[in-house]
Structure formats: C-alpha cells, structure tokens
Design a protein around this motif. Structure first.
Motif, mmCIF file in Angstrom:
data_model
loop_
_atom_site.group_PDB
_atom_site.id
_atom_site.type_symbol
_atom_site.label_atom_id
_atom_site.label_comp_id
_atom_site.label_asym_id
_atom_site.label_seq_id
_atom_site.Cartn_x
_atom_site.Cartn_y
_atom_site.Cartn_z
ATOM 1 N N ASP A 34 -1.407 109.126 -12.610
ATOM 2 C CA ASP A 34 -1.376 107.853 -13.358
ATOM 3 C C ASP A 34 -2.557 106.982 -12.941
ATOM 4 O O ASP A 34 -3.211 106.372 -13.788
ATOM 5 N N LEU A 35 -2.824 106.941 -11.649
ATOM 6 C CA LEU A 35 -3.924 106.126 -11.142
ATOM 7 C C LEU A 35 -5.273 106.710 -11.564
ATOM 8 O O LEU A 35 -6.175 105.991 -11.985
ATOM 9 N N LYS A 36 -5.374 108.023 -11.517
ATOM 10 C CA LYS A 36 -6.629 108.680 -11.882
ATOM 11 C C LYS A 36 -6.954 108.479 -13.368
ATOM 12 O O LYS A 36 -8.117 108.423 -13.752
ATOM 13 N N GLU A 37 -5.924 108.361 -14.210
ATOM 14 C CA GLU A 37 -6.133 108.155 -15.643
ATOM 15 C C GLU A 37 -6.823 106.827 -15.954
ATOM 16 O O GLU A 37 -7.359 106.642 -17.038
ATOM 17 N N LEU A 38 -6.809 105.906 -15.008
ATOM 18 C CA LEU A 38 -7.442 104.605 -15.221
ATOM 19 C C LEU A 38 -8.963 104.660 -15.103
ATOM 20 O O LEU A 38 -9.644 103.735 -15.535
ATOM 21 N N LEU A 39 -9.483 105.758 -14.543
ATOM 22 C CA LEU A 39 -10.925 105.897 -14.372
ATOM 23 C C LEU A 39 -11.619 105.828 -15.733
ATOM 24 O O LEU A 39 -11.255 106.540 -16.666
ATOM 25 N N ASP A 40 -12.592 104.955 -15.844
ATOM 26 C CA ASP A 40 -13.376 104.775 -17.073
ATOM 27 C C ASP A 40 -12.513 104.406 -18.288
ATOM 28 O O ASP A 40 -12.890 104.689 -19.421
ATOM 29 N N ASN A 41 -11.357 103.812 -18.038
ATOM 30 C CA ASN A 41 -10.493 103.386 -19.134
ATOM 31 C C ASN A 41 -10.180 101.896 -18.941
ATOM 32 O O ASN A 41 -9.160 101.522 -18.380
ATOM 33 N N THR A 42 -11.089 101.080 -19.418
ATOM 34 C CA THR A 42 -10.989 99.629 -19.225
ATOM 35 C C THR A 42 -9.730 99.059 -19.859
ATOM 36 O O THR A 42 -9.087 98.178 -19.276
ATOM 37 N N ASP A 43 -9.365 99.559 -21.041
ATOM 38 C CA ASP A 43 -8.171 99.036 -21.714
ATOM 39 C C ASP A 43 -6.914 99.259 -20.886
ATOM 40 O O ASP A 43 -6.097 98.353 -20.725
ATOM 41 N N LYS A 44 -6.751 100.473 -20.355
ATOM 42 C CA LYS A 44 -5.571 100.763 -19.533
ATOM 43 C C LYS A 44 -5.588 99.952 -18.238
ATOM 44 O O LYS A 44 -4.560 99.452 -17.797
ATOM 45 N N THR A 45 -6.776 99.832 -17.645
ATOM 46 C CA THR A 45 -6.887 99.059 -16.401
ATOM 47 C C THR A 45 -6.529 97.603 -16.655
ATOM 48 O O THR A 45 -5.799 96.987 -15.866
ATOM 49 N N ASN A 46 -7.011 97.048 -17.756
ATOM 50 C CA ASN A 46 -6.671 95.662 -18.101
ATOM 51 C C ASN A 46 -5.177 95.508 -18.356
ATOM 52 O O ASN A 46 -4.574 94.498 -17.965
ATOM 53 N N ALA A 47 -4.571 96.506 -19.000
ATOM 54 C CA ALA A 47 -3.125 96.460 -19.257
ATOM 55 C C ALA A 47 -2.345 96.473 -17.948
ATOM 56 O O ALA A 47 -1.346 95.764 -17.795
ATOM 57 N N VAL A 48 -2.811 97.264 -16.986
ATOM 58 C CA VAL A 48 -2.165 97.308 -15.664
ATOM 59 C C VAL A 48 -2.287 95.953 -14.991
ATOM 60 O O VAL A 48 -1.318 95.428 -14.434
ATOM 61 N N MET A 49 -3.463 95.366 -15.060
ATOM 62 C CA MET A 49 -3.671 94.068 -14.410
ATOM 63 C C MET A 49 -2.841 92.963 -15.063
ATOM 64 O O MET A 49 -2.398 92.041 -14.390
ATOM 65 N N GLU A 50 -2.588 93.071 -16.362
ATOM 66 C CA GLU A 50 -1.736 92.078 -17.031
ATOM 67 C C GLU A 50 -0.299 92.160 -16.535
ATOM 68 O O GLU A 50 0.407 91.156 -16.476
ATOM 69 N N LYS A 51 0.136 93.367 -16.163
ATOM 70 C CA LYS A 51 1.508 93.563 -15.677
ATOM 71 C C LYS A 51 1.637 93.327 -14.171
ATOM 72 O O LYS A 51 2.738 93.332 -13.639
ATOM 73 N N MET A 52 0.498 93.159 -13.504
ATOM 74 C CA MET A 52 0.496 93.047 -12.043
ATOM 75 C C MET A 52 1.329 91.849 -11.591
ATOM 76 O O MET A 52 1.104 90.726 -12.035
ATOM 77 N N PRO A 53 2.304 92.100 -10.701
ATOM 78 C CA PRO A 53 3.114 90.985 -10.197
ATOM 79 C C PRO A 53 2.275 90.039 -9.332
ATOM 80 O O PRO A 53 1.248 90.442 -8.769
ATOM 81 N N VAL A 54 2.721 88.808 -9.255
ATOM 82 C CA VAL A 54 2.030 87.813 -8.448
ATOM 83 C C VAL A 54 2.810 87.577 -7.154
ATOM 84 O O VAL A 54 4.022 87.749 -7.104
#
Length: 104
Positions: A34-54
């Motif tokens: 799952d983490l490796k799939e984020l490589l070179d995938n800005t959209d998925k990385t941004n989606a993860v960061m939007e869900k990131m707990p504070v």
C-alpha cells in the motif's frame, strides 16, 4: 527471517513504529505494498494526507515530507512478492530433527 513481504504490515518496515503505523492505517495504508503504491502517485499521496489524523496540537501526525521519506524508503527495499511461508511445527513430528533438517 529478515525478509519483508508485500503483504506485511507497514510496522515491519524499519523506522515505522506503532504510532506511525496506526496513523498510516487510519489513512488506508496497511501493508508495505500500500505504501509502495504511493510512489509517483501524487493524487493518492494527497488523498492519504487529507485523511491523516491530527495530534493534540492540531498538526498532522505524519507530515508530507515524512510520508515521502517513508515512500522512498519502502521503494528502496527489495520486497518479496511471494506468499509468506507457513509456520511448521516440527516438534509434532516423530523425529523433529529429521523433519526439520532432513537425513543429512
């Protein structure tokens, strides 16, 4: 031993402890693949960061920079795509030593 599989939880990766693993899990990142799939995938990385707990200070538990370092780290590893071998209980065999090591 020492092998990291694509289906392993992210906490098996060096540098990812319980808290970081929990934060990633809350964002849908549960396995090393799952983490490796984020490589070179800005959209998925941004989606993860939007869900990131504070945290209690109102900051993301994992910053974008740290997430990018984790993605790079997992990409640099040689992950094994094979199935995880089953644990074998050799102690149940008639001759546990022979069962484990063979005739030699």
């Amino acid at each position: 031993e020492g092998v990291i599989y694509t289906v392993d939880p992210v906490t098996k990766l060096p540098g990812i402890g319980k808290k970081t693993g929990e934060a990633l899990n809350k964002c849908g990142i549960e396995t090393t693949s799952d983490l490796k799939e984020l490589l070179d995938n800005t959209d998925k990385t941004n989606a993860v960061m939007e869900k990131m707990p504070v945290n209690n200070k109102g900051k993301k538990q994992i910053s974008t920079a740290v997430l990018e370092k984790l993605i790079k780290k997992v990409n640099d590893l040689d992950l094994c795509d094979e199935a995880i071998p089953a644990d074998i209980d050799y102690t149940r065999a008639d001759n546990p030593f022979k069962e484990r090591y063979g005739d030699e």
